[in-house]
Write a protein that holds these residues in place. Structure first.
Motif, PDB file in Angstrom:
ATOM      1  N   SER A  58       5.832   8.063  -3.449  1.00 48.34           N
ATOM      2  CA  SER A  58       7.222   8.110  -3.904  1.00 48.34           C
ATOM      3  C   SER A  58       8.047   7.026  -3.226  1.00 48.34           C
ATOM      4  N   ARG A 111      12.896  11.786  -0.007  1.00 49.42           N
ATOM      5  CA  ARG A 111      11.603  12.452   0.232  1.00 49.42           C
ATOM      6  C   ARG A 111      10.982  11.930   1.533  1.00 49.42           C
ATOM      7  N   LYS A 169       2.058  10.562 -11.085  1.00 46.31           N
ATOM      8  CA  LYS A 169       2.482   9.631 -10.022  1.00 46.31           C
ATOM      9  C   LYS A 169       1.443   9.616  -8.907  1.00 46.31           C
ATOM     10  N   LYS A 180      17.116  10.125 -14.057  1.00 46.15           N
ATOM     11  CA  LYS A 180      18.069   9.207 -13.422  1.00 46.15           C
ATOM     12  C   LYS A 180      18.846   8.461 -14.517  1.00 46.15           C
ATOM     13  N   ILE A 227      23.449  15.773  -4.117  1.00 46.84           N
ATOM     14  CA  ILE A 227      24.130  16.950  -3.538  1.00 46.84           C
ATOM     15  C   ILE A 227      24.308  16.796  -2.030  1.00 46.84           C
ATOM     16  N   VAL A 267      17.658  18.067  -3.499  1.00 52.07           N
ATOM     17  CA  VAL A 267      17.649  16.712  -2.921  1.00 52.07           C
ATOM     18  C   VAL A 267      16.417  15.936  -3.380  1.00 52.07           C
TER      19      VAL A 267
HETATM   20  O1  LIG Z   1      21.005  15.975  -5.353  1.00 51.24           O
HETATM   21  C1  LIG Z   1      20.124  15.111  -5.474  1.00 51.24           C
HETATM   22  N1  LIG Z   1      19.328  15.058  -6.595  1.00 51.24           N
HETATM   23  C2  LIG Z   1      18.362  14.106  -6.749  1.00 51.24           C
HETATM   24  C3  LIG Z   1      18.180  13.146  -5.769  1.00 51.24           C
HETATM   25  C4  LIG Z   1      17.143  12.062  -5.906  1.00 51.24           C
HETATM   26  O2  LIG Z   1      16.911  11.769  -7.290  1.00 51.24           O
HETATM   27  C5  LIG Z   1      15.617  11.185  -7.418  1.00 51.24           C
HETATM   28  C6  LIG Z   1      14.890  11.892  -8.550  1.00 51.24           C
HETATM   29  O3  LIG Z   1      14.106  10.945  -9.270  1.00 51.24           O
HETATM   30  P1  LIG Z   1      12.497  10.962  -9.212  1.00 51.24           P
HETATM   31  O4  LIG Z   1      11.997  12.330  -9.003  1.00 51.24           O
HETATM   32  O5  LIG Z   1      11.991  10.221 -10.390  1.00 51.24           O
HETATM   33  O6  LIG Z   1      12.149  10.163  -7.892  1.00 51.24           O
HETATM   34  P2  LIG Z   1      12.413   8.611  -7.601  1.00 51.24           P
HETATM   35  O7  LIG Z   1      13.589   8.465  -6.704  1.00 51.24           O
HETATM   36  O8  LIG Z   1      12.459   7.843  -8.840  1.00 51.24           O
HETATM   37  O9  LIG Z   1      11.132   8.221  -6.745  1.00 51.24           O
HETATM   38  P3  LIG Z   1       9.599   8.304  -7.255  1.00 51.24           P
HETATM   39  O10 LIG Z   1       8.973   7.058  -6.754  1.00 51.24           O
HETATM   40  O11 LIG Z   1       9.022   9.511  -6.639  1.00 51.24           O
HETATM   41  O12 LIG Z   1       9.625   8.369  -8.742  1.00 51.24           O
HETATM   42  C7  LIG Z   1      14.909  11.420  -6.090  1.00 51.24           C
HETATM   43  O13 LIG Z   1      14.875  10.232  -5.325  1.00 51.24           O
HETATM   44  C8  LIG Z   1      15.762  12.453  -5.413  1.00 51.24           C
HETATM   45  O14 LIG Z   1      15.688  12.343  -4.012  1.00 51.24           O
HETATM   46  C9  LIG Z   1      19.019  13.177  -4.621  1.00 51.24           C
HETATM   47  O15 LIG Z   1      18.888  12.291  -3.738  1.00 51.24           O
HETATM   48  N2  LIG Z   1      19.965  14.169  -4.503  1.00 51.24           N
END
Ligand SMILES: O=c1[nH]cc([C@@H]2O[C@H](COP(=O)(O)OP(=O)(O)OP(=O)(O)O)[C@@H](O)[C@H]2O)c(=O)[nH]1
Length: 584
Positions: A19, A24, A65, A100, A175, A194
């Protein structure tokens, strides 16, 4: 601390977070987990309509992924991970999945939808254990958190959007930061919103690595222990993990699933042969007795068949409107993406051949003669492929799979550099039409046997388009139409190695430098971490043909031996993967 014992179990293992999410990274770093970050290249473009619930989409995306990184690391990083963790977070409101935002306007649309409402945040997580000694273990699960936004004024919306915070976050908000000001309440795991459900993740790791006698008593939502997982019923609202685990307590549910697998397949095949889904679509809430009359079957048999179809998620519980969304999309005979033809082919051809799988394994040859009483050379040029219901059924099968897989294959690569393609063995043209839709500047010549070309009007009666033309011929015996891109969808896997070399040699001669071949096949993966479908398909080739499925490395070697290089593979997440290689 739930996690402390688990950390010691992970010592010495190569743990990878697939990721790019900084949140994360932070969540897992903060608990002292030692891991590497290898962002996944998987394109988050799975067709959402193929999933019956948003969490299924998030889990499958998380799995893809992780699989992409598990697949790529041995090839690109020259090291094999022990554990790969993938995650995907989506927001759902009013049945719509929000990922997103693509731009500020999109963020505005999303936040406006969320304003003043409760919504759900789902994070799907996949844990791939790549080198597990005691049998393969794949764990995937999801967590749901409810969040309610306050009523948001236009001014507040745009002030938040212009902060830039929404742009890399599911649902357009964070959030844990400024977005927290929009939130009235959170019901459930905050970190799940998150982007990573840490507590659920810890419990899963404990369930994998800590024997029940060692672990603190904890319950994973929906189950008490691995044994209950094996014996639990498949209740629709179960929020626990779905994982396959060989253990010596009770019967692992993956063995049970495999024992029953053929019965489930035959339930689907029989329901399709009897056109159950067409009958139930015609009259919602049909009583079993009436349904039995309409499908020409006994009441007792019909009742059990329908109940089995409900248990497989193909029908809703009777009396509440029958066909599920997937049944309406793929199982009625005349839906645009109907798999009905392919399912009849599986029932009438593949099933009898698989009956002789043991002989195929012992002999290393297909079982056409045992199953159908005829020797066969290259399948589609002898008695097998004659102008009768067998041929029509086969064309139906190929047409339906081409329609379901065509868009994924056609959009796998940027083909803007090509003007004319030849779909070698392009059958009814279903794949060709997907290519011209995806690439408006491309024209496609469908090249196939005369009997096939004669019957194309059965399949695409209304879809006449000057960019698709049909030429009759035998791609082994006749010259290939001139093109700068040659498409071969499920062609090479039917052919013996000798036939493959003959065809690729012919294609190589037909191609000038810069021309290319695009193969659509089920690609085996050396790491054996991807879904087992590819290996089932490999056995399918054994019983049916003189051919076989191949891995990326095998395709690379094969194509290079015929002058094709710069090979790229796209795992589409659909039935077929796509391979593109250029003539040197
Ligand atoms: O309140 C919150 N909600 C979501 C987030 C962040 O949003 C993204 C979700 O996107 P995704 O799962 O596709 O993850 P990516 O960032 O694109 O990384 P990958 O490489 O895993 O696809 C995620 O980063 C959440 O942390 C937030 O921060 N607050």
């Amino acid at each position: 601390m739930v996690l402390i014992p688990v950390i010691s179990k992970l010592n010495g293992k190569r743990v990878v977070l697939a990721s790019a999410s900084p949140r994360r990274l932070e969540i897992l770093t903060n608990i002292g987990l030692q891991f590497e970050v290898v962002p996944s290249w998987f394109k988050e473009t799975l067709d959402k309509t193929l999933f019956k619930a948003p969490y299924e989409y998030a889990v499958e995306t998380a799995k893809q992924k992780a699989l992409e990184v598990a697949q790529r690391m041995p090839l690109k990083h020259l090291k094999t991970p022990d554990i790969v963790i993938g995650a995907d977070t989506v927001v759902t409101v009013d049945g719509v999945i929000l990922e997103k935002p693509i731009d500020k306007q999109d963020a505005y649309q999303m936040l406006s939808r969320l304003s003043g409402k409760e919504h759900s945040v789902f994070t799907g997580v996949a844990i791939l254990l790549c080198n597990e000694r005691e049998g393969e273990l794949t764990v995937d699960f999801y967590e749901e958190t409810k969040v309610k936004f306050a009523e948001l004024s236009e001014e507040m919306l745009w002030e938040y959007i212009n902060s830039g915070e929404p742009m890399d976050k599911a649902g357009g908000y964070g959030i844990q930061a400024l977005g927290g000001m929009l939130v009235e309440y959170v019901h459930g795991d905050f970190l799940n919103v998150v982007g990573f459900p840490l507590n659920h993740f810890c419990k899963q790791l404990s369930a994998i690595y800590i024997k029940p006698s060692e672990s603190p008593t904890h319950k994973i939502k929906g189950e008490d222990s691995a044994v209950s997982a094996a014996s639990r019923t498949s209740e629709q609202d179960m929020v626990g993990p779905s994982y396959t685990k060989s253990n010596n307590e009770g019967l692992p549910h993956n063995i049970v699933d495999l024992l029953d697998g053929f019965k489930a397949s035959k339930t689907l095949f029989t329901a399709c042969r009897l056109k159950v889904f067409d009958v139930l679509r015609a009259s919602e809430g049909l009583r079993v007795k009436v349904a039995a009359e309409r499908i020409g079957a006994s009441v007792t048999g019909t009742e059990r068949l329908l109940d089995a179809a409900v248990s497989l998620g193909l029908l809703h519980k009777l009396g509440q409107g029958e066909n599920t969304e997937h049944a309406s999309q793929f199982l009625v005979t005349d839906s645009p993406l109907s798999l009905h033809g392919y399912i009849l082919h599986c029932n009438n051809v593949v099933w009898p051949l698989f009956t002789h799988l043991e002989s195929a394994v012992r002999e290393g040859t297909n079982q056409q003669e045992r199953a159908f009483g005829k020797k066969t050379g290259y399948l589609f040029q002898d008695g097998y492929f004659k102008k009768d219901e067998v041929e029509m059924q086969f064309l139906n099968a190929m047409h339906s799979t081409a329609k379901v897989t065509g868009r994924a294959v056609a959009t796998a690569f940027d083909l803007s550099g090509f003007k004319t393609a030849c779909d070698v063995g392009g059958c009814t043209g279903a794949m060709a039409y997907e290519f011209i839709i995806a690439h408006p500047g491309l024209s496609v010549i469908v090249f196939d046997l005369p009997t096939v070309i004669e019957m194309r009007s059965h399949f695409l009666p209304g879809e006449q388009n000057d960019s698709v033309s049909f030429v009759a011929g035998d791609f082994f015996k006749d010259d290939l139409p001139k093109a700068d891109l040659y498409i071969l969808a499920r062609i090479l896997h039917d052919c013996s190695d000798e036939k493959v070399d003959e065809l690729l040699s012919k294609l190589s001669k037909a191609c000038t430098t810069g021309c290319a071949v695009l193969l659509a096949e089920t690609v085996l993966d050396e790491a054996k971490t991807r879904a087992s479908r590819a290996y089932m398909q490999s056995l399918n080739m054994l019983v049916q043909t003189e051919g076989r499925e191949r891995s990326s490395a095998q395709y690379k070697q094969l194509l290079e031996s015929h002058g094709f290089s710069r090979m790229r593979v796209c795992h589409t997440g659909n039935f077929l993967d796509a391979i593109l290689a250029y003539k040197q």
